[in-house]
Design a protein around this motif. Structure first.
Motif, mmCIF file in Angstrom:
data_model
loop_
_atom_site.group_PDB
_atom_site.id
_atom_site.type_symbol
_atom_site.label_atom_id
_atom_site.label_comp_id
_atom_site.label_asym_id
_atom_site.label_seq_id
_atom_site.Cartn_x
_atom_site.Cartn_y
_atom_site.Cartn_z
ATOM 1 N N ARG A 61 -37.005 -2.302 79.502
ATOM 2 C CA ARG A 61 -35.553 -2.453 79.683
ATOM 3 C C ARG A 61 -35.249 -3.447 80.795
ATOM 4 N N ASP A 62 -36.014 -3.414 81.866
ATOM 5 C CA ASP A 62 -35.789 -4.348 82.969
ATOM 6 C C ASP A 62 -35.982 -5.786 82.503
ATOM 7 N N VAL A 63 -37.054 -6.030 81.736
ATOM 8 C CA VAL A 63 -37.308 -7.378 81.245
ATOM 9 C C VAL A 63 -36.233 -7.767 80.235
ATOM 10 N N TYR A 64 -35.880 -6.839 79.366
ATOM 11 C CA TYR A 64 -34.849 -7.103 78.354
ATOM 12 C C TYR A 64 -33.528 -7.490 79.012
ATOM 13 N N ASP A 65 -33.111 -6.712 79.975
ATOM 14 C CA ASP A 65 -31.831 -6.987 80.638
ATOM 15 C C ASP A 65 -31.865 -8.317 81.383
ATOM 16 N N ALA A 66 -33.035 -8.661 81.933
ATOM 17 C CA ALA A 66 -33.159 -9.956 82.616
ATOM 18 C C ALA A 66 -32.942 -11.100 81.626
ATOM 19 N N VAL A 67 -33.563 -11.009 80.455
ATOM 20 C CA VAL A 67 -33.385 -12.052 79.436
ATOM 21 C C VAL A 67 -31.931 -12.104 78.980
ATOM 22 N N LEU A 68 -31.315 -10.954 78.803
ATOM 23 C CA LEU A 68 -29.918 -10.917 78.370
ATOM 24 C C LEU A 68 -28.997 -11.562 79.403
ATOM 25 N N ARG A 69 -29.263 -11.314 80.686
ATOM 26 C CA ARG A 69 -28.450 -11.957 81.728
ATOM 27 C C ARG A 69 -28.610 -13.475 81.700
ATOM 28 N N VAL A 70 -29.845 -13.938 81.482
ATOM 29 C CA VAL A 70 -30.067 -15.389 81.405
ATOM 30 C C VAL A 70 -29.326 -15.957 80.204
ATOM 31 N N ILE A 121 -31.908 -20.151 86.958
ATOM 32 C CA ILE A 121 -31.447 -18.777 86.710
ATOM 33 C C ILE A 121 -32.621 -17.889 86.309
ATOM 34 N N MET A 122 -33.465 -18.416 85.424
ATOM 35 C CA MET A 122 -34.621 -17.648 84.982
ATOM 36 C C MET A 122 -35.586 -17.385 86.135
ATOM 37 N N THR A 123 -35.763 -18.353 87.021
ATOM 38 C CA THR A 123 -36.665 -18.175 88.163
ATOM 39 C C THR A 123 -36.240 -16.982 89.009
ATOM 40 N N GLY A 124 -34.940 -16.854 89.249
ATOM 41 C CA GLY A 124 -34.450 -15.720 90.024
ATOM 42 C C GLY A 124 -34.774 -14.394 89.357
ATOM 43 N N GLU A 125 -34.623 -14.343 88.038
ATOM 44 C CA GLU A 125 -34.933 -13.106 87.315
ATOM 45 C C GLU A 125 -36.426 -12.790 87.370
ATOM 46 N N VAL A 168 -38.521 -13.625 89.727
ATOM 47 C CA VAL A 168 -38.822 -13.133 91.073
ATOM 48 C C VAL A 168 -38.461 -11.658 91.186
ATOM 49 N N ASP A 169 -37.284 -11.293 90.683
ATOM 50 C CA ASP A 169 -36.838 -9.897 90.752
ATOM 51 C C ASP A 169 -37.738 -8.961 89.951
ATOM 52 N N LEU A 170 -38.343 -9.496 88.893
ATOM 53 C CA LEU A 170 -39.248 -8.682 88.072
ATOM 54 C C LEU A 170 -40.659 -8.600 88.657
ATOM 55 N N GLY A 171 -40.889 -9.315 89.754
ATOM 56 C CA GLY A 171 -42.200 -9.302 90.380
ATOM 57 C C GLY A 171 -43.211 -10.216 89.703
#
Length: 429
Positions: free
Chosen positions: A290-299, A323-327, A329-332
């Motif tokens: 879900r974390d990865v999914y939501d990151a892609v959706l935000r991008v 934008i993707m780089t920030g996501e 980083v947040d995903l580790g």
């Protein structure tokens, strides 16, 4: 053709736009695509040349369009040549266009049989100074097979060596990128059929289903709604298959706990949709998924806001990369300190997001358009960010189709489920 008849206004409009850009005293010649043998007594299914269809609406092999707006004989200003049917063809291959049907489909008044082409052309060609030849100049195409337009060009140069030969492709590259209202409606139809197939799949998927069974459900829905078929080979990629960008084997079992990455869409009347979605096999995302999914959706949503008239593709991709780089980083997946030291020519985000975010869409899935020209009103573009993590066997991609208008943009797939909660609700309903 399975699709409903199309108003010939679209093709008349397209031809008028094209001939308005020709040099004076010019003939333009367009050929239908070749037929390709599959075995000793069978051809592959015929697929029309998109430029030919764009100008005529004729979905049949062995056809020629001749445009000569300055022709001294009004009969030959706009002529369509068709293969003449006979009893043998009717029995073995089925119905072919009659002259009246071709006139109604294309809006072209003067229809001749293909056997008359050489004589008609020879009677008028010497009143022209320029001959415009069609060619495949899509920069994703590698010219390894001498297709019909090029073979006919070689024959014309031998027969009429003193004419000046020009390319039709630069004109069509500008015209085809800007969709008319009719083309937008056909693309919407393809998107709607794709939506219904996806919802059908959401209700069908369960642990231990096979990828090919899912593909069969999609195909069933496409054909049931009179789609031409798949816009491209469908990707039904479960588990680690999702990290293969163009996975089309579709032969594995979908396992409990895995994600399925879908990339499939309908083609309707030769116009294409292009959709990606990612869903949990068992109907529930894990926290990491879900974390990865939501990151892609935000991008995807942030990138969609950038798809407006005046946007330059290279600058757009750089911004999406930030934008993707920030996501990531947040995903580790990336370290901020490494990002600060990265080579701008080789940004670190490409380890997990290695393809482009957008391409033009139309009669070709990767439609004929300039990658260097700023986005314009009337463009339809995909928006398809993804994150692919080989170490976790996880790939997520989300893709919608975006129409640019004077007032901003319109998501043509806004009614296709994309929120994780909605996907889970339908799967468990």
């Amino acid at each position: 053709m399975k699709y409903e008849p199309i108003s010939n206004e679209i093709f008349t409009y397209n031809r008028n736009n094209f001939v308005s850009r020709l040099k004076s005293s010019s003939i333009a010649i367009f050929h239908s695509n070749d037929e390709f043998p599959r075995n000793g007594d069978q051809n592959f299914p015929f697929k029309q040349n998109p430029d030919f269809f764009y100008l005529t609406g004729i979905d049949q092999e062995q056809s020629v369009l001749l445009l000569f707006p300055d022709c001294p004989n009004p009969l030959y200003k706009e002529v369509l040549f068709l293969r003449q049917t006979n009893e043998h063809v009717a029995i073995w291959e089925g119905h072919k266009y009659t002259k009246e049907e071709a006139k109604k489909t294309s809006g072209i008044e003067n229809i001749f049989w293909l056997t008359e082409y050489d004589a008609v052309l020879h009677s008028i060609v010497n009143y022209a100074e320029y001959i415009f030849i069609n060619s495949n100049e899509n920069d994703r195409y590698a010219h390894t097979v001498p297709y019909r337009d090029i073979r006919m060009y070689d024959a014309l140069r031998t027969k009429y060596p003193l004419h000046k030969y020009e390319r039709s492709a630069p004109i069509l590259r500008d015209l085809r990128a800007i969709k008319s209202p009719w083309e937008i409606e056909l693309t919407k139809k393809a998107c709607n059929i794709t939506r219904d197939a996806f919802i059908r799949v959401l209700k069908f998927v369960h642990p231990d289903v096979t990828e090919y069974e899912i593909e069969a459900e999609i195909t069933h829905e496409f054909l049931r709604q009179r789609a031409t078929g798949h816009a491209y080979n469908p990707i039904i990629a479960s588990g680690k298959n999702a990290i293969v960008l163009h996975y089309t084997d579709n032969n594995q079992v979908c396992k409990d706990g895995d994600i399925i990455l879908f990339d499939f869409a309908a083609e309707y009347a030769n116009y294409n949709a292009d959709m990606s979605r990612s869903i949990p096999v068992n109907g529930r995302f894990t926290k990491r998924q879900r974390d990865v999914y939501d990151a892609v959706l935000r991008v995807m949503r942030a990138a969609t806001q950038l798809i407006v008239a005046g946007t330059v593709l290279t600058e757009y991709q750089e911004e999406v990369g930030r934008i993707m780089t920030g996501e990531l980083v947040d995903l580790g997946l990336l370290d901020r300190h490494d990002v600060n030291r990265q080579d701008p020519k080789m940004p670190l985000y490409k380890k997990y997001f290695m393809h482009g975010t957008s391409h033009h869409l139309g009669l070709d899935v990767h439609d004929f358009a300039s990658r260097y020209k700023p986005f314009e009103v009337g463009n339809i573009l995909t928006c398809e960010p993804g994150i692919y993590i080989p170490a976790e066997g996880l790939g997520i991609r989300i893709e919608n189709n975006i129409l640019i208008t004077h007032g901003g943009n319109i998501d043509l797939m806004a009614d296709i489920p994309v929120e994780a909660e909605e996907i889970e609700e339908i799967m468990n309903g």
